[in-house]
Design a protein around this motif. Structure first.
Motif, PDB file in Angstrom:
ATOM      1  N   ALA A  15      41.448  38.680  45.855  1.00 33.74           N
ATOM      2  CA  ALA A  15      41.158  38.457  44.439  1.00 33.74           C
ATOM      3  C   ALA A  15      41.209  39.771  43.665  1.00 33.74           C
ATOM      4  N   VAL A  16      41.808  39.711  42.492  1.00 33.50           N
ATOM      5  CA  VAL A  16      41.873  40.862  41.595  1.00 33.50           C
ATOM      6  C   VAL A  16      41.529  40.405  40.181  1.00 33.50           C
ATOM      7  N   GLN A  17      41.010  41.348  39.399  1.00 36.61           N
ATOM      8  CA  GLN A  17      40.725  41.017  38.008  1.00 36.61           C
ATOM      9  C   GLN A  17      41.832  41.556  37.115  1.00 36.61           C
ATOM     10  N   ASP A  18      42.071  40.849  36.012  1.00 35.94           N
ATOM     11  CA  ASP A  18      43.143  41.206  35.107  1.00 35.94           C
ATOM     12  C   ASP A  18      42.708  40.838  33.684  1.00 35.94           C
ATOM     13  N   TYR A  19      43.312  41.501  32.715  1.00 35.56           N
ATOM     14  CA  TYR A  19      43.043  41.226  31.305  1.00 35.56           C
ATOM     15  C   TYR A  19      44.370  40.995  30.581  1.00 35.56           C
ATOM     16  N   PRO A  20      45.104  39.931  30.935  1.00 36.92           N
ATOM     17  CA  PRO A  20      46.425  39.712  30.340  1.00 36.92           C
ATOM     18  C   PRO A  20      46.378  39.313  28.865  1.00 36.92           C
ATOM     19  N   PHE A  21      45.204  38.908  28.370  1.00 35.05           N
ATOM     20  CA  PHE A  21      45.071  38.438  26.986  1.00 35.05           C
ATOM     21  C   PHE A  21      44.299  39.423  26.111  1.00 35.05           C
ATOM     22  N   GLY A  22      44.079  40.645  26.598  1.00 35.09           N
ATOM     23  CA  GLY A  22      43.285  41.615  25.858  1.00 35.09           C
ATOM     24  C   GLY A  22      41.953  41.843  26.557  1.00 35.09           C
ATOM     25  N   PRO A  23      40.968  42.402  25.844  1.00 32.52           N
ATOM     26  CA  PRO A  23      39.686  42.745  26.477  1.00 32.52           C
ATOM     27  C   PRO A  23      38.854  41.532  26.906  1.00 32.52           C
ATOM     28  N   ASP A  24      39.167  40.375  26.393  1.00 39.43           N
ATOM     29  CA  ASP A  24      38.469  39.145  26.756  1.00 39.43           C
ATOM     30  C   ASP A  24      39.501  38.036  26.687  1.00 39.43           C
ATOM     31  N   PRO A  25      39.562  37.147  27.611  1.00 35.87           N
ATOM     32  CA  PRO A  25      38.705  36.898  28.760  1.00 35.87           C
ATOM     33  C   PRO A  25      39.127  37.701  29.991  1.00 35.87           C
ATOM     34  N   LEU A  26      38.238  37.695  30.965  1.00 31.31           N
ATOM     35  CA  LEU A  26      38.520  38.274  32.270  1.00 31.31           C
ATOM     36  C   LEU A  26      39.185  37.192  33.117  1.00 31.31           C
ATOM     37  N   VAL A  27      40.347  37.518  33.673  1.00 29.43           N
ATOM     38  CA  VAL A  27      41.093  36.563  34.487  1.00 29.43           C
ATOM     39  C   VAL A  27      41.045  37.021  35.940  1.00 29.43           C
ATOM     40  N   MET A  28      40.671  36.123  36.824  1.00 28.71           N
ATOM     41  CA  MET A  28      40.671  36.388  38.263  1.00 28.71           C
ATOM     42  C   MET A  28      41.916  35.750  38.863  1.00 28.71           C
ATOM     43  N   LYS A  29      42.640  36.548  39.659  1.00 31.24           N
ATOM     44  CA  LYS A  29      43.886  36.067  40.243  1.00 31.24           C
ATOM     45  C   LYS A  29      43.904  36.288  41.745  1.00 31.24           C
ATOM     46  N   VAL A  30      44.691  35.466  42.404  1.00 27.03           N
ATOM     47  CA  VAL A  30      45.036  35.674  43.804  1.00 27.03           C
ATOM     48  C   VAL A  30      46.539  35.449  43.906  1.00 27.03           C
ATOM     49  N   GLY A  31      47.225  36.391  44.521  1.00 22.22           N
ATOM     50  CA  GLY A  31      48.678  36.283  44.635  1.00 22.22           C
ATOM     51  C   GLY A  31      49.374  36.211  43.292  1.00 22.22           C
ATOM     52  N   GLY A  32      48.772  36.800  42.266  1.00 23.51           N
ATOM     53  CA  GLY A  32      49.364  36.808  40.936  1.00 23.51           C
ATOM     54  C   GLY A  32      49.099  35.564  40.113  1.00 23.51           C
ATOM     55  N   LYS A  33      48.345  34.608  40.665  1.00 25.93           N
ATOM     56  CA  LYS A  33      48.055  33.364  39.948  1.00 25.93           C
ATOM     57  C   LYS A  33      46.562  33.256  39.641  1.00 25.93           C
ATOM     58  N   MET A  34      46.259  32.740  38.464  1.00 24.30           N
ATOM     59  CA  MET A  34      44.881  32.628  37.998  1.00 24.30           C
ATOM     60  C   MET A  34      44.110  31.540  38.745  1.00 24.30           C
ATOM     61  N   PHE A  35      42.886  31.879  39.179  1.00 25.67           N
ATOM     62  CA  PHE A  35      41.997  30.858  39.733  1.00 25.67           C
ATOM     63  C   PHE A  35      40.682  30.769  38.959  1.00 25.67           C
ATOM     64  N   ALA A  36      40.390  31.744  38.101  1.00 23.80           N
ATOM     65  CA  ALA A  36      39.180  31.695  37.271  1.00 23.80           C
ATOM     66  C   ALA A  36      39.404  32.506  36.006  1.00 23.80           C
ATOM     67  N   LEU A  37      38.758  32.071  34.942  1.00 27.49           N
ATOM     68  CA  LEU A  37      38.816  32.751  33.662  1.00 27.49           C
ATOM     69  C   LEU A  37      37.387  32.795  33.133  1.00 27.49           C
ATOM     70  N   LEU A  38      36.864  33.984  32.889  1.00 29.11           N
ATOM     71  CA  LEU A  38      35.478  34.146  32.452  1.00 29.11           C
ATOM     72  C   LEU A  38      35.404  34.693  31.038  1.00 29.11           C
ATOM     73  N   THR A  39      34.493  34.114  30.255  1.00 26.73           N
ATOM     74  CA  THR A  39      34.268  34.588  28.892  1.00 26.73           C
ATOM     75  C   THR A  39      32.774  34.706  28.627  1.00 26.73           C
ATOM     76  N   LYS A  40      32.457  35.594  27.694  1.00 33.37           N
ATOM     77  CA  LYS A  40      31.089  35.725  27.185  1.00 33.37           C
ATOM     78  C   LYS A  40      31.170  35.459  25.694  1.00 33.37           C
ATOM     79  N   ALA A  41      30.313  34.598  25.195  1.00 27.67           N
ATOM     80  CA  ALA A  41      30.341  34.249  23.777  1.00 27.67           C
ATOM     81  C   ALA A  41      29.228  34.965  23.017  1.00 27.67           C
ATOM     82  N   GLY A  42      29.525  35.288  21.784  1.00 27.89           N
ATOM     83  CA  GLY A  42      28.524  35.854  20.884  1.00 27.89           C
ATOM     84  C   GLY A  42      27.825  37.069  21.440  1.00 27.89           C
ATOM     85  N   ASP A  43      26.541  36.941  21.651  1.00 27.03           N
ATOM     86  CA  ASP A  43      25.722  38.073  22.114  1.00 27.03           C
ATOM     87  C   ASP A  43      25.677  38.138  23.637  1.00 27.03           C
TER      88      ASP A  43
END
Length: 123
Positions: A15-43
């Motif tokens: 697993a590796v982390q990536d930011y292909p869309f800018g500083p948010d969201p955080l994308v987790m990938k395996v083998g170059g493919k996304m398996f999780a996308l994490l976001t923090k809203a507001g505060d």
């Protein structure tokens, strides 16, 4: 919760982390493919994690839990977005992450899958 989810995702083999869309969201990938996308809203109090899911299981999870929604800006048949606000225990979230990771790992070619496992295991 965000840090716990990030740490757990990164504990998965390859697993590796990536930011292909800018500083948010955080994308987790395996083998170059996304398996999780994490976001923090507001505060940063509202954490959401989007995970790939078998369509039947995805529908069942949405029926059982108010905090499990169709994937936000993703294929709603194959992705769920979970509001990680404590309504689901961390163990349930980890199971959902495992399922997403396994589904994505299974879509990789045999060579790509072996490369992920060999790079980590050192065989």
């Amino acid at each position: 919760m965000y840090d716990q989810l990030t740490t757990y995702c990164l504990s998965k083999k390859g697993a590796v982390q990536d930011y292909p869309f800018g500083p948010d969201p955080l994308v987790m990938k395996v083998g170059g493919k996304m398996f999780a996308l994490l976001t923090k809203a507001g505060d940063d109090r509202e954490v959401r994690i989007s995970l790939k899911c078998d369509p039947v299981i995805a529908a069942n999870l949405r029926e059982q839990h108010e905090c499990v929604l169709p994937g936000y800006h993703l294929n709603k048949k194959h992705w769920n977005t979970v509001i990680a606000d404590g309504r689901l225990p961390m163990g349930d979230l980890e199971t959902m992450i495992d399922h997403s990771y396994d589904l994505v790992l299974g879509t990789l070619t045999k060579a790509a899958r072996e490369a992920v496992l060999l790079r980590i295991d050192g065989k």
